[in-house]
Design a protein around this motif. Structure first.
Motif, mmCIF file in Angstrom:
data_model
loop_
_atom_site.group_PDB
_atom_site.id
_atom_site.type_symbol
_atom_site.label_atom_id
_atom_site.label_comp_id
_atom_site.label_asym_id
_atom_site.label_seq_id
_atom_site.Cartn_x
_atom_site.Cartn_y
_atom_site.Cartn_z
ATOM 1 N N PRO A 12 57.842 120.059 42.334
ATOM 2 C CA PRO A 12 56.541 120.741 42.423
ATOM 3 C C PRO A 12 55.758 120.699 41.107
ATOM 4 N N LEU A 13 56.437 120.880 39.977
ATOM 5 C CA LEU A 13 55.752 120.817 38.683
ATOM 6 C C LEU A 13 55.229 119.408 38.415
ATOM 7 N N LEU A 14 56.032 118.403 38.744
ATOM 8 C CA LEU A 14 55.596 117.021 38.564
ATOM 9 C C LEU A 14 54.371 116.731 39.424
ATOM 10 N N ASN A 15 54.376 117.218 40.660
ATOM 11 C CA ASN A 15 53.227 117.014 41.536
ATOM 12 C C ASN A 15 51.980 117.709 41.000
ATOM 13 N N THR A 16 52.167 118.878 40.386
ATOM 14 C CA THR A 16 51.027 119.578 39.794
ATOM 15 C C THR A 16 50.420 118.762 38.661
ATOM 16 N N VAL A 17 51.267 118.203 37.807
ATOM 17 C CA VAL A 17 50.780 117.372 36.700
ATOM 18 C C VAL A 17 50.052 116.140 37.240
ATOM 19 N N ILE A 18 50.608 115.533 38.293
ATOM 20 C CA ILE A 18 49.992 114.336 38.874
ATOM 21 C C ILE A 18 48.610 114.657 39.438
ATOM 22 N N LEU A 19 48.510 115.757 40.183
ATOM 23 C CA LEU A 19 47.227 116.090 40.819
ATOM 24 C C LEU A 19 46.176 116.474 39.782
ATOM 25 N N LEU A 20 46.571 117.238 38.771
ATOM 26 C CA LEU A 20 45.610 117.601 37.728
ATOM 27 C C LEU A 20 45.195 116.366 36.922
ATOM 28 N N SER A 21 46.115 115.432 36.736
ATOM 29 C CA SER A 21 45.769 114.189 36.041
ATOM 30 C C SER A 21 44.760 113.386 36.853
ATOM 31 N N SER A 22 44.908 113.409 38.181
ATOM 32 C CA SER A 22 43.953 112.694 39.027
ATOM 33 C C SER A 22 42.560 113.309 38.912
ATOM 34 N N GLY A 23 42.495 114.632 38.688
ATOM 35 C CA GLY A 23 41.199 115.265 38.468
ATOM 36 C C GLY A 23 40.546 114.782 37.186
ATOM 37 N N ALA A 24 41.373 114.520 36.162
ATOM 38 C CA ALA A 24 40.840 114.011 34.894
ATOM 39 C C ALA A 24 40.359 112.571 35.037
ATOM 40 N N THR A 25 41.122 111.747 35.756
ATOM 41 C CA THR A 25 40.736 110.336 35.898
ATOM 42 C C THR A 25 39.473 110.172 36.735
ATOM 43 N N ILE A 26 39.309 111.004 37.779
ATOM 44 C CA ILE A 26 38.106 110.870 38.604
ATOM 45 C C ILE A 26 36.889 111.404 37.850
ATOM 46 N N THR A 27 37.081 112.392 36.966
ATOM 47 C CA THR A 27 35.976 112.854 36.122
ATOM 48 C C THR A 27 35.553 111.759 35.153
ATOM 49 N N TYR A 28 36.545 111.057 34.595
ATOM 50 C CA TYR A 28 36.238 109.930 33.710
ATOM 51 C C TYR A 28 35.464 108.856 34.465
ATOM 52 N N ALA A 29 35.889 108.564 35.701
ATOM 53 C CA ALA A 29 35.206 107.555 36.507
ATOM 54 C C ALA A 29 33.765 107.973 36.789
ATOM 55 N N HIS A 30 33.567 109.260 37.083
ATOM 56 C CA HIS A 30 32.219 109.746 37.386
ATOM 57 C C HIS A 30 31.300 109.608 36.180
ATOM 58 N N HIS A 31 31.763 110.038 35.033
ATOM 59 C CA HIS A 31 30.938 109.943 33.828
ATOM 60 C C HIS A 31 30.700 108.481 33.439
ATOM 61 N N SER A 32 31.682 107.625 33.698
ATOM 62 C CA SER A 32 31.488 106.198 33.414
ATOM 63 C C SER A 32 30.389 105.623 34.288
ATOM 64 N N LEU A 33 30.359 106.026 35.562
ATOM 65 C CA LEU A 33 29.322 105.540 36.464
ATOM 66 C C LEU A 33 27.947 106.011 36.026
ATOM 67 N N ILE A 34 27.861 107.274 35.585
ATOM 68 C CA ILE A 34 26.577 107.812 35.135
ATOM 69 C C ILE A 34 26.072 107.055 33.906
ATOM 70 N N LYS A 35 27.002 106.668 33.026
ATOM 71 C CA LYS A 35 26.629 105.956 31.802
ATOM 72 C C LYS A 35 26.416 104.456 32.035
ATOM 73 N N GLY A 36 26.657 103.991 33.265
ATOM 74 C CA GLY A 36 26.479 102.575 33.556
ATOM 75 C C GLY A 36 27.688 101.724 33.249
ATOM 76 N N ASP A 37 28.832 102.366 32.964
ATOM 77 C CA ASP A 37 30.070 101.642 32.687
ATOM 78 C C ASP A 37 30.785 101.371 34.008
#
Length: 264
Positions: free
Chosen positions: A137-162
Motif C-alpha cells: 500500500p505504501l509503495l502504491n501511494t508513492v507511485i500514484l503521487l509520483s504520477s501526479g507530479a509527472t502529469i503536472t510536468y507534462a501539463h506545464h511542458s505543453l503550456i510552454k510549448g515543450d
C-alpha cells in the motif's frame, strides 16, 4: 464572436450541438452493462456474455462520441464561452464523484469508530487480518503521487510549448498508472479476506475497488490525451480535454490519500 451555422450567422458564442445518437446509445449500453453485471453476480445463466457485449458497446459508443467532440474543435465550435461551460461541467462531475466517495468513507468510519457488538466491539473485526500499510500500500501511494507530479510536468511542458516534455511526462504517467493498477490487483489476490467478510471487507473492497476503477478511467483519459498530443491535436492554449483529464487524475490522487485508512 460570430459563428457560421448551416449557412446563417448566429449572434452568440454558444455551440448549438447537432443531433447525436451517442448519448442514447451510451445510456442504453451502460444500463445493459450494469444490469448484466448484477445478474452475473447472482449467477444468472449467460449473463456474463451480455456483460462483455455491453462493455464493448460502451467503449465503442464513447469512442465515437469523443470523435465527434474532437471534430468540433476543428470546426471552431469550442469558443471561450463554450470552454467555460465545459470547465464547469468537469468541476461539477468531479464534485459528484467526491460526494460518492464521501458516502463510502462515511460507511467505513461509522463502523470503524463505534464497532457494534456483532463485530466483537473491535476494529478490525475478529478474524480479519489487515494488510501491512507499510508494504505494498505504501509503495502504491508513492507511485500514484509520483504520477501526479509527472502529469503536472507534462501539463506545464505543453503550456510552454515543450512538446517532447508533454509527451514523455504523459507516457510516464500512464506507465505509473498501469503499475499502480497491477499492484492493487496483486494486493487483492494475496488478501486474507474477501468482500463478504463482515462490513470491513465490504467497505475495503468497495472503496478501494471503485478507486481502482477510477484509476482505469483516468488512465484512459490520459492515454487519449497522449494520442492527441502525438497527433498535433492540442496546442499550448487549447487543450481543454487534456486539462480535464489532468484534473480528474489529481482528484484520483487525493481520494487515494483518504483511502489510505482502509488499508489499516
Amino acid at each position: 464572436m460570430t459563428n457560421l451555422v448551416r449557412g446563417n450567422f448566429q449572434d452568440h458564442p454558444f455551440h448549438l450541438v447537432s443531433p447525436s445518437p451517442w448519448p442514447l446509445y451510451t445510456s442504453i449500453s451502460l444500463f445493459t452493462l450494469t444490469l448484466n453485471a448484477a445478474l452475473s453476480m447472482h449467477l444468472f445463466s449467460s449473463s456474463y456474455i451480455f456483460f462483455y457485449i455491453a462493455l464493448v458497446t460502451v467503449v465503442g459508443s464513447m469512442a465515437l462520441w469523443f470523435r465527434d467532440i474532437i471534430s468540433e474543435t476543428y470546426l471552431g465550435n469550442h469558443t471561450m464561452a463554450v470552454q467555460k461551460g465545459l470547465n464547469l461541467g468537469i468541476m461539477l462531475f468531479i464534485i459528484s464523484e467526491a460526494l460518492f466517495f464521501l458516502a463510502i468513507f462515511w460507511a467505513y468510519f461509522h463502523s470503524a469508530l463505534t464497532p457494534t457488538v456483532e463485530l466483537g466491539s473491535q476494529w478490525p473485526p475478529m478474524g480479519i487480518e489487515c494488510a501491512n500499510p507499510l508494504e505494498l500500500p505504501l509503495l502504491n501511494t508513492v507511485i500514484l503521487l509520483s504520477s501526479g507530479a509527472t502529469i503536472t510536468y507534462a501539463h506545464h511542458s505543453l503550456i510552454k510549448g515543450d512538446r517532447k516534455g508533454a509527451i514523455y511526462g504523459t507516457i510516464f504517467t500512464v506507465i505509473l498508472a498501469l503499475v499502480f493498477t497491477l499492484f492493487q490487483l496483486i494486493e487483492y489476490s494475496v488478501s486474507s479476506f474477501t468482500i463478504s467478510d463482515s462490513v470491513y471487507g465490504t467497505c475495503f473492497f468497495f472503496g478501494t475497488g471503485f478507486h481502482g476503477f477510477h484509476v482505469i478511467v483516468g488512465t484512459i483519459f490520459l492515454a487519449v490525451g497522449l494520442w492527441r498530443i502525438i497527433g498535433y491535436h492540442l496546442t499550448d492554449h487549447h487543450h481543454l480535454g487534456y486539462e480535464g483529464g489532468i484534473l480528474y487524475w489529481h482528484f484520483v490522487d487525493v481520494v487515494w490519500l483518504f483511502c489510505a485508512p482502509l488499508w489499516i
